[in-house]
Design a protein around this motif. Structure first.
Motif, PDB file in Angstrom:
ATOM      1  N   TYR A   1      21.334 -83.082  36.921  1.00 15.22           N
ATOM      2  CA  TYR A   1      21.586 -83.755  38.245  1.00 15.22           C
ATOM      3  C   TYR A   1      22.757 -84.184  38.435  1.00 15.22           C
ATOM      4  O   TYR A   1      23.770 -84.317  39.617  1.00 15.22           O
ATOM      5  N   TYR A   2      23.558 -84.826  37.375  1.00 15.33           N
ATOM      6  CA  TYR A   2      25.015 -85.238  37.402  1.00 15.33           C
ATOM      7  C   TYR A   2      25.691 -84.112  38.041  1.00 15.33           C
ATOM      8  O   TYR A   2      26.828 -84.394  38.826  1.00 15.33           O
ATOM      9  N   ALA A   3      25.660 -82.824  37.511  1.00 13.97           N
ATOM     10  CA  ALA A   3      26.605 -81.626  38.041  1.00 13.97           C
ATOM     11  C   ALA A   3      26.097 -81.459  39.649  1.00 13.97           C
ATOM     12  O   ALA A   3      27.115 -81.217  40.072  1.00 13.97           O
ATOM     13  N   LEU A   4      24.862 -81.543  39.837  1.00 14.03           N
ATOM     14  CA  LEU A   4      24.657 -81.315  41.579  1.00 14.03           C
ATOM     15  C   LEU A   4      25.315 -82.359  42.238  1.00 14.03           C
ATOM     16  O   LEU A   4      25.642 -81.926  43.234  1.00 14.03           O
ATOM     17  N   GLU A   5      25.146 -83.487  41.708  1.00 13.13           N
ATOM     18  CA  GLU A   5      26.082 -84.556  42.356  1.00 13.13           C
ATOM     19  C   GLU A   5      27.659 -84.301  42.685  1.00 13.13           C
ATOM     20  O   GLU A   5      28.396 -84.790  43.285  1.00 13.13           O
ATOM     21  N   ASN A   6      28.119 -83.456  41.559  1.00 11.61           N
ATOM     22  CA  ASN A   6      29.520 -83.090  41.738  1.00 11.61           C
ATOM     23  C   ASN A   6      29.748 -81.943  42.553  1.00 11.61           C
ATOM     24  O   ASN A   6      30.857 -81.807  43.144  1.00 11.61           O
ATOM     25  N   TYR A   7      28.681 -80.855  42.514  1.00  9.74           N
ATOM     26  CA  TYR A   7      28.829 -79.807  43.001  1.00  9.74           C
ATOM     27  C   TYR A   7      28.887 -79.824  44.605  1.00  9.74           C
ATOM     28  O   TYR A   7      29.783 -79.167  45.353  1.00  9.74           O
ATOM     29  N   VAL A   8      28.184 -80.428  45.196  1.00 11.29           N
ATOM     30  CA  VAL A   8      27.787 -80.759  46.760  1.00 11.29           C
ATOM     31  C   VAL A   8      28.920 -81.152  47.289  1.00 11.29           C
ATOM     32  O   VAL A   8      29.584 -80.704  48.214  1.00 11.29           O
ATOM     33  N   PRO A   9      29.477 -82.181  46.706  1.00  4.81           N
ATOM     34  CA  PRO A   9      30.832 -82.973  47.242  1.00  4.81           C
ATOM     35  C   PRO A   9      31.931 -81.509  47.425  1.00  4.81           C
ATOM     36  O   PRO A   9      32.795 -81.687  48.100  1.00  4.81           O
ATOM     37  N   LEU A  10      31.882 -80.934  46.204  1.00  6.49           N
ATOM     38  CA  LEU A  10      33.032 -80.179  45.857  1.00  6.49           C
ATOM     39  C   LEU A  10      32.880 -79.030  47.052  1.00  6.49           C
ATOM     40  O   LEU A  10      33.877 -78.593  47.609  1.00  6.49           O
TER      41      LEU A  10
ATOM     42  N   SER B   1      18.106 -78.512  40.612  1.00  6.45           N
ATOM     43  CA  SER B   1      18.309 -79.514  39.715  1.00  6.45           C
ATOM     44  C   SER B   1      16.956 -80.334  39.850  1.00  6.45           C
ATOM     45  O   SER B   1      16.389 -80.513  40.827  1.00  6.45           O
ATOM     46  N   TYR B   2      16.869 -80.985  38.576  1.00  4.38           N
ATOM     47  CA  TYR B   2      15.412 -81.742  38.603  1.00  4.38           C
ATOM     48  C   TYR B   2      16.060 -83.259  38.992  1.00  4.38           C
ATOM     49  O   TYR B   2      16.765 -83.915  37.997  1.00  4.38           O
ATOM     50  N   ALA B   3      15.276 -83.869  39.847  1.00  2.85           N
ATOM     51  CA  ALA B   3      16.013 -85.056  40.384  1.00  2.85           C
ATOM     52  C   ALA B   3      15.230 -86.300  39.912  1.00  2.85           C
ATOM     53  O   ALA B   3      15.536 -87.386  39.964  1.00  2.85           O
ATOM     54  N   GLY B   4      13.992 -86.054  39.244  1.00  3.22           N
ATOM     55  CA  GLY B   4      13.129 -87.088  38.796  1.00  3.22           C
ATOM     56  C   GLY B   4      12.171 -87.212  39.784  1.00  3.22           C
ATOM     57  O   GLY B   4      12.124 -86.549  40.886  1.00  3.22           O
ATOM     58  N   ASN B   5      10.987 -88.000  39.318  1.00  4.02           N
ATOM     59  CA  ASN B   5       9.634 -88.103  40.417  1.00  4.02           C
ATOM     60  C   ASN B   5       9.371 -86.745  40.715  1.00  4.02           C
ATOM     61  O   ASN B   5       8.802 -86.680  41.914  1.00  4.02           O
ATOM     62  N   GLY B   6       9.327 -85.756  39.928  1.00  7.17           N
ATOM     63  CA  GLY B   6       8.547 -84.736  40.244  1.00  7.17           C
ATOM     64  C   GLY B   6       9.138 -83.670  41.319  1.00  7.17           C
ATOM     65  O   GLY B   6       8.788 -83.029  42.028  1.00  7.17           O
ATOM     66  N   THR B   7      10.527 -84.265  41.438  1.00 10.20           N
ATOM     67  CA  THR B   7      11.295 -83.451  42.839  1.00 10.20           C
ATOM     68  C   THR B   7      12.474 -82.564  42.370  1.00 10.20           C
ATOM     69  O   THR B   7      13.383 -83.079  41.307  1.00 10.20           O
ATOM     70  N   PHE B   8      12.462 -81.360  42.863  1.00 13.02           N
ATOM     71  CA  PHE B   8      13.571 -80.477  42.461  1.00 13.02           C
ATOM     72  C   PHE B   8      14.350 -80.331  43.948  1.00 13.02           C
ATOM     73  O   PHE B   8      13.998 -80.110  44.684  1.00 13.02           O
ATOM     74  N   LEU B   9      15.666 -80.239  43.766  1.00 13.29           N
ATOM     75  CA  LEU B   9      16.733 -79.957  44.566  1.00 13.29           C
ATOM     76  C   LEU B   9      17.377 -78.652  44.710  1.00 13.29           C
ATOM     77  O   LEU B   9      17.904 -78.566  43.513  1.00 13.29           O
ATOM     78  N   CYS B  10      17.336 -78.095  45.747  1.00  4.36           N
ATOM     79  CA  CYS B  10      17.820 -76.588  45.525  1.00  4.36           C
ATOM     80  C   CYS B  10      18.774 -76.206  46.480  1.00  4.36           C
ATOM     81  O   CYS B  10      18.636 -76.577  47.709  1.00  4.36           O
ATOM     82  N   VAL B  11      20.164 -75.915  46.093  1.00  2.00           N
ATOM     83  CA  VAL B  11      21.288 -75.574  47.277  1.00  2.00           C
ATOM     84  C   VAL B  11      21.352 -74.223  47.182  1.00  2.00           C
ATOM     85  O   VAL B  11      21.508 -73.656  46.147  1.00  2.00           O
TER      86      VAL B  11
ATOM     87  N   ASP C   1      31.494 -80.297  36.198  1.00  2.00           N
ATOM     88  CA  ASP C   1      32.691 -80.835  37.167  1.00  2.00           C
ATOM     89  C   ASP C   1      33.738 -79.657  37.200  1.00  2.00           C
ATOM     90  O   ASP C   1      33.710 -78.822  36.383  1.00  2.00           O
ATOM     91  N   TYR C   2      34.348 -79.731  38.395  1.00  2.00           N
ATOM     92  CA  TYR C   2      35.122 -78.583  39.088  1.00  2.00           C
ATOM     93  C   TYR C   2      36.623 -79.241  39.775  1.00  2.00           C
ATOM     94  O   TYR C   2      36.341 -79.700  40.697  1.00  2.00           O
ATOM     95  N   VAL C   3      37.466 -78.957  38.701  1.00  2.00           N
ATOM     96  CA  VAL C   3      38.868 -79.522  39.436  1.00  2.00           C
ATOM     97  C   VAL C   3      39.912 -78.265  39.787  1.00  2.00           C
ATOM     98  O   VAL C   3      39.899 -77.438  38.962  1.00  2.00           O
ATOM     99  N   VAL C   4      40.277 -78.319  40.983  1.00  2.83           N
ATOM    100  CA  VAL C   4      40.967 -77.241  41.482  1.00  2.83           C
ATOM    101  C   VAL C   4      42.442 -77.496  41.446  1.00  2.83           C
ATOM    102  O   VAL C   4      42.970 -78.491  41.617  1.00  2.83           O
ATOM    103  N   LYS C   5      43.146 -76.495  40.697  1.00  3.86           N
ATOM    104  CA  LYS C   5      44.571 -76.699  40.602  1.00  3.86           C
ATOM    105  C   LYS C   5      45.227 -76.094  42.001  1.00  3.86           C
ATOM    106  O   LYS C   5      44.799 -75.154  42.606  1.00  3.86           O
ATOM    107  N   PRO C   6      46.289 -76.603  42.333  1.00  6.23           N
ATOM    108  CA  PRO C   6      47.121 -77.870  41.486  1.00  6.23           C
ATOM    109  C   PRO C   6      46.439 -79.006  41.812  1.00  6.23           C
ATOM    110  O   PRO C   6      45.904 -79.280  42.914  1.00  6.23           O
ATOM    111  N   PHE C   7      46.473 -79.921  40.861  1.00  9.26           N
ATOM    112  CA  PHE C   7      45.483 -81.219  40.853  1.00  9.26           C
ATOM    113  C   PHE C   7      46.516 -82.514  40.910  1.00  9.26           C
ATOM    114  O   PHE C   7      47.591 -82.245  40.353  1.00  9.26           O
ATOM    115  N   GLU C   8      46.026 -83.532  41.690  1.00  5.84           N
ATOM    116  CA  GLU C   8      46.885 -84.871  41.736  1.00  5.84           C
ATOM    117  C   GLU C   8      46.552 -85.255  40.252  1.00  5.84           C
ATOM    118  O   GLU C   8      45.405 -85.225  39.821  1.00  5.84           O
TER     119      GLU C   8
END
Lengths: 109, 321
Positions: free
Chosen positions: B162-171, B225-235, B103-110
């Protein structure tokens, strides 16, 4: 043990008092840079950059949004100046002057 | 949780300490440099840390190098690492995730934002403890992970969990870094292969395919990232997206050369297919996760369409596309 929101506010307030006390010292580095103007050496510019980076990271969290934004803008300009000539450009000096203005406002309160 | 916060700014360390004290029964330890952190972690008895908060720009070793060192030392392969940094360039974000940040939090943060991320890290830490326990148990048993589970893969370049990828894309979306696209790669007939595989051989298959895709993308700026079900997601950077047909051919050729010892239907070689590229631009920030779901669905549908067409070709005599 869990602290209460009031304790958090109190804690942040104490940190803020120390931040403001330190800000006064940190401004001296930027004043030196302003005094030297475009003739400032790379060492002074780099030291100023370090100070600005730190202020930009904390000021907003402590509620000093304008100061944080001014320090970030100043940091970015100075970083690009150092990369090009090693010295602050007129735009860099203007950004530092704006930062000093914001800091002075805050310290006068 | 026991949290180690590493930052050369005394105020940030103090703020983090104050914030975390309001959040429950956590213990915060601090270090003002990466070297001090490593020193602390090297002490006997071995320090159990449940979450790291790392600044990036620090004198000497930076936070990204520290993150890489934590991941490679073997003691913290899955422990949540949250970068807490003023660095907003995409290359810093990408490098931090590639080094193992979650995960990645940008300063200054709330304050509220930091609390939210720490709660997420806490949930993650609890999941990680269970995963590590399962990994230990799996090593001694033949119990197979579910096909849909995102298996943890280590030591593949630019592969993140996959958890990191789910944080990366919204960032990327929050920082208005929309110039990226998501592409899904899917192992064809993965359900049939899964049925025939042992736990270990399925894991090896996923690792080999991950390594092959990563290797074929080595000239690009990407995270996958490996998302399960034989599927990889690449950004990947949108302006860099390669010709997907050629890329899939290259991946499949590499897989064939590996001569994988995997029981496949009809002893066919393992092959992947790619779905359509899904651009991040055009997705509302609060629904950016949909881009991941879409890319995944595209790749999996492409896989089943291809198999259906092949069946028609063989059994009904229709032309295969």
């Amino acid at each position: 043990m869990t602290a209460s929101p009031a304790a958090l506010a109190g804690g942040l307030d104490r940190i803020n008092q120390r931040f403001l006390a330190k800000l006064e010292d940190q401004c001296r580095v930027l004043d030196q840079l302003l005094e030297a103007g475009q003739g400032a050496d790379t060492l002074t510019s780099t030291e100023a950059l370090y100070v600005l980076h730190k202020i930009a990271g904390v000021a907003g969290t402590l509620g000093h949004t304008a100061l944080g934004q001014a320090s970030r803008a100043c940091e970015q300009q100075l970083q690009s100046d150092i990369a090009v000539t090693g010295q602050p450009s007129p735009a860099g000096l203007a950004a530092i002057a704006e930062f000093r203005h914001q800091a002075a406002n805050l310290l006068q309160r | 949780m026991k949290i180690l916060a590493v930052d050369d700014d005394e105020f940030i360390l103090e703020i983090v300490g104050e914030v975390i004290r309001t959040m429950g029964d956590h213990e915060v330890v601090t270090a003002s440099s990466a070297i001090e952190a490593i020193d602390f972690l090297s002490r006997e008895p071995i320090q159990e840390i449940d979450c790291f908060l790392l600044d990036i720009q620090m004198p000497g070793m930076d936070g990204i190098e520290l993150c890489r060192a934590l991941r490679s030392c073997g003691a913290f392969p899955l422990t949540p690492v949250v970068m807490l940094t003023a660095m907003t360039d995409k290359r810093y974000i990408d490098n931090a995730y590639a080094a193992g940040a979650n995960d990645y939090v940008v300063k200054p943060f709330e304050v509220g934002e930091l609390q939210h991320r720490i709660r997420q890290a806490e949930q993650r830490a609890s999941l990680v403890r269970k995963q590590l326990q399962d990994l230990d148990e799996d090593a001694g048993s033949s119990q197979k992970p579910g096909l849909l589970e995102p298996i943890q893969i280590f030591d593949v370049d630019n592969l993140i969990d996959y958890y990191a990828l789910e944080n990366y894309v919204p960032l990327l979306s929050r920082r208005s870094l929309f110039g990226s696209a998501v592409v899904g790669f899917h192992i064809r007939k993965v359900a049939d292969i899964y049925e025939r595989c042992s736990s270990l051989s399925f894991r090896w298959l996923i690792e080999d395919v991950a390594e092959t895709i990563s290797d074929q993308l080595r000239d690009y700026q990407f995270l996958m990232s490996y998302a399960g079900n034989g599927t990889f997601l690449c950004v990947i950077e949108e302006h860099q997206v390669p010709n997907l047909r050629k890329l899939v051919d290259a991946i499949n050729l590499s897989l064939q050369k590996l001569e994988l010892q995997v029981p496949t239907p009809g002893n066919q070689p393992v092959r992947v297919c790619a779905g359509d590229m899904v651009r991040l631009l055009g997705h509302a920030s609060d629904k950016i996760e949909n881009a991941l779901l879409q890319a995944r669905a595209h790749a999996e549908r492409r896989g089943s369409d291809m198999e259906a067409r092949l069946d028609e070709f063989w059994y009904l005599g229709r032309g295969a596309q």
